[in-house]
Scaffold this motif. Structure first.
Motif, PDB file in Angstrom:
ATOM      1  N   ARG B 226      -0.994   3.005   4.988  1.00 24.16           N
ATOM      2  CA  ARG B 226      -0.711   2.487   6.588  1.00 24.16           C
ATOM      3  C   ARG B 226      -0.716   3.903   7.291  1.00 24.16           C
ATOM      4  O   ARG B 226      -1.278   3.735   8.559  1.00 24.16           O
ATOM      5  CB  ARG B 226       0.601   2.029   6.461  1.00 24.16           C
ATOM      6  CG  ARG B 226       0.784   0.620   6.071  1.00 24.16           C
ATOM      7  CD  ARG B 226       1.887  -0.104   6.405  1.00 24.16           C
ATOM      8  NE  ARG B 226       2.373   0.183   7.958  1.00 24.16           N
ATOM      9  CZ  ARG B 226       3.103  -0.752   8.526  1.00 24.16           C
ATOM     10  NH1 ARG B 226       3.629  -1.744   8.104  1.00 24.16           N
ATOM     11  NH2 ARG B 226       3.418  -0.544   9.711  1.00 24.16           N
ATOM     12  N   ARG B 230      -2.722   4.655  10.799  1.00 24.38           N
ATOM     13  CA  ARG B 230      -2.256   4.938  11.909  1.00 24.38           C
ATOM     14  C   ARG B 230      -2.513   6.483  12.518  1.00 24.38           C
ATOM     15  O   ARG B 230      -2.645   6.603  13.679  1.00 24.38           O
ATOM     16  CB  ARG B 230      -0.696   4.538  11.818  1.00 24.38           C
ATOM     17  CG  ARG B 230      -0.548   3.003  12.066  1.00 24.38           C
ATOM     18  CD  ARG B 230       0.747   2.649  11.933  1.00 24.38           C
ATOM     19  NE  ARG B 230       1.677   3.736  12.738  1.00 24.38           N
ATOM     20  CZ  ARG B 230       2.953   3.501  12.699  1.00 24.38           C
ATOM     21  NH1 ARG B 230       3.752   2.809  11.718  1.00 24.38           N
ATOM     22  NH2 ARG B 230       3.777   4.016  13.572  1.00 24.38           N
ATOM     23  N   GLN B 231      -2.632   7.289  11.557  1.00 27.82           N
ATOM     24  CA  GLN B 231      -2.736   8.601  12.119  1.00 27.82           C
ATOM     25  C   GLN B 231      -3.987   9.017  11.939  1.00 27.82           C
ATOM     26  O   GLN B 231      -4.167  10.357  11.723  1.00 27.82           O
ATOM     27  CB  GLN B 231      -1.716   9.478  11.417  1.00 27.82           C
ATOM     28  CG  GLN B 231      -0.219   9.010  11.556  1.00 27.82           C
ATOM     29  CD  GLN B 231       0.296   9.289  12.880  1.00 27.82           C
ATOM     30  OE1 GLN B 231      -0.417  10.084  13.485  1.00 27.82           O
ATOM     31  NE2 GLN B 231       1.285   9.069  13.281  1.00 27.82           N
TER      32      GLN B 231
END
Lengths: 292, 235
Positions: B226, B230-231
């Motif tokens: 995750r 997201r990053q």
């Protein structure tokens, strides 16, 4: 299909017969297929016909089953197993020794990896659920080894106050037993995979005592009398038995008969004197085999 | 499979102890690894040599050997690792402050070994930052420390997350070794006890133990995925 199998078996049997007959260098007489007869279909007959047997034993237990430079295990368990094998009419050099550490002893019997286990194998009810025991052929007892100058430890109750620390081998009967005597397992009990490591921890002072069957401790003390001593008397009874398949009552009775014979004719005592007896442990009188 | 229910408390205790070891070792390894990474990218040659030497030694040694050194070498040198007996921590980590040193020995071995891999994971993140960034920062007159703090590290950690996660997952799995170096009651040692002392069949026990490790590693892996999504570093 069936015919060829029978033919192959017959051929193999003839070959085996021929080989043993031509061998001629068997150390002791009375071995070789056909020299003994057993009930048809029994394990004894199968092993005798095959002229081969697989035996599980310890490879790291001084005095009982230890694999040395000779490449073959040596010790009391090994000698007792050889007595059984001789009675089966199989020459000694046809034994295949399989290492059977404590963890796998039941499994190798159940899976048929070995025909017999002789490995400082304490008879208990939990194990009887999966396998059967012949014997006992020796009664050991749990004891405690401490440093020579230790005065505070006199028996298992010395651990009740929670101060003294003790070492044993993971998954062994003595380890389970000593758990009942310590106040807090997390702060008092150390477990390793071998007793050598326990001995080193005792030497280094991380633990105050090592506990296991007296015969094993006597082996260590015999090697290093200046450093170690036993603290007190045996506080459990550990009858050692020979493990066989649970449903194979015929074979178990045969092993029991053989043991009784060995108790009577002195071969059992000789086996002891040649091996673990050198450590100075008392053999005592022959145990009574338990035919449950 | 009834062993899983009958002996649930044993499995749970083993899980709890393994978790304690893993949390402490992860914290220790991340701190030590970060220090090593800074050493390895510093402009001072002797410091660089220290960092490189450390990584070369511990990355190329089997963990079993490191464990042996910790569990049997430290006592031989007369140390029981008492400096780890931090007061207060034992409220949570009950084994940290006992007279039995083996929990601390195992911790030291895991931290020393894992730190080398943490260092390399962090460094790979730094290497992912274009060299022009650091050069620009230098030309603006930023010191090495400022350069790291304001320019390089904020960009590099994103690239480090995934390899760092892999290192920590590997460490959790490696912790299975500690049960064979004197610690009583961690997950892997529990298997030993149940199978050989209490005579349970091996396979159900092994399945129970595996579930314990999976509870620790799988969520960590999912979390990392995750974070990565997201990053994601825009390239």
């Amino acid at each position: 299909m069936r015919i060829t199998r029978v033919a192959a078996l017959a051929a193999a049997a003839t070959l085996a017969l021929g080989m043993t007959a031509c061998g001629g260098d068997d150390a002791d007489e009375g071995t070789g297929a056909g020299s003994k007869s057993f009930a048809a279909g029994s394990t004894m007959e199968r092993l005798n016909k095959a002229q081969a047997i697989k035996i599980g034993t310890k490879f790291d237990q001084p005095g009982f089953g230890q694999k040395g430079l000779s490449g073959k295990p040596e010790g009391f368990d090994v000698e007792v197993a050889k007595i059984i094998v001789k009675e089966l009419g199989i020459p000694e050099d046809k034994i295949e020794w399989v290492e059977a550490p404590s963890k796998v002893r039941e499994d190798v019997i159940v899976n048929g990896t070995v025909d017999l286990v002789a490995a400082t194998y304490t008879i208990n009810d939990k194990r009887k659920e999966r396998i059967a025991f012949a014997g006992p052929y020796y009664e050991a007892g749990q004891n405690i080894m401490v440093k020579k100058d230790e005065a505070a430890i006199t028996g298992p109750d010395s651990f009740k106050d929670g101060a003294k620390k003790v070492c044993s081998v993971t998954g062994s009967t003595p380890a389970e037993e000593i758990k009942k005597h310590v106040k807090d397992v997390a702060t008092q009990l150390v477990l390793f995979d071998t007793y050598d490591k326990c001995r080193d921890a005792l030497k280094g002072g991380q633990v105050d005592a090592v506990t296991t069957d007296n015969v094993i401790l006597l082996g260590y003390i015999a090697k290093d009398e200046a450093s170690f001593k036993l603290a007190g008397e045996n506080f459990t009874k550990e009858p050692y038995g020979l493990g066989v398949k649970k449903e194979d009552t015929d074979f178990r009775n045969f092993v029991n008969d053989t043991l009784e014979k060995a108790f009577a004719d002195g071969s059992w005592k000789k086996a002891w004197d040649d091996t673990a007896g050198k450590f100075g442990a008392e053999l005592g009188s022959a145990p009574t085999v338990n035919r449950y | 499979m009834s062993v899983l229910i009958d002996k649930f408390d044993v499995f749970a205790g083993g899980f709890w102890l393994t978790l304690q070891i893993c949390v402490l070792a992860a914290v220790g390894a991340l701190i030590l690894g970060a220090v090593l990474a800074v050493l390895r990218i510093s402009p001072v040659p002797p410091l660089r040599a220290v960092g490189t030497g450390y990584v070369n030694v511990f990355r190329n040694m089997p963990l079993t050997v490191v464990m042996f050194f910790a569990a049997f070498g430290l006592p031989a040198l007369g140390s029981n690792a008492d400096f780890l007996r931090v007061p207060g921590l034992d409220a949570v980590f009950s084994r940290l402050d006992t007279d039995l040193p083996y929990f601390r020995f195992a911790l030291i071995a895991l931290v020393l070994y894992t730190a080398a891999f943490v260092c390399e994971a962090l460094r790979s993140g730094v290497n992912a930052v274009p060299a022009g960034q650091a050069e620009a920062a230098r030309s603006l007159g930023l010191t090495f420390g400022q350069n790291l703090r304001y320019v390089v590290l904020p960009q590099s950690w994103k690239a480090s997350v995934v390899p760092l996660g892999s290192v920590i997952i590997a460490m959790i799995k490696n912790s299975a070794l500690v049960g064979f170096f004197g610690i009583v009651g961690d997950l892997s040692q529990t298997a030993d006890q149940l199978t050989s002392a209490e005579g349970y069949a091996f396979v159900p026990v092994a399945i129970g133990i595996s579930i314990g490790y999976l509870i620790m590693t799988v969520p960590l892996g999912a979390l990392l995925d995750r974070i990565e999504k997201r990053q994601a570093v825009a390239r």
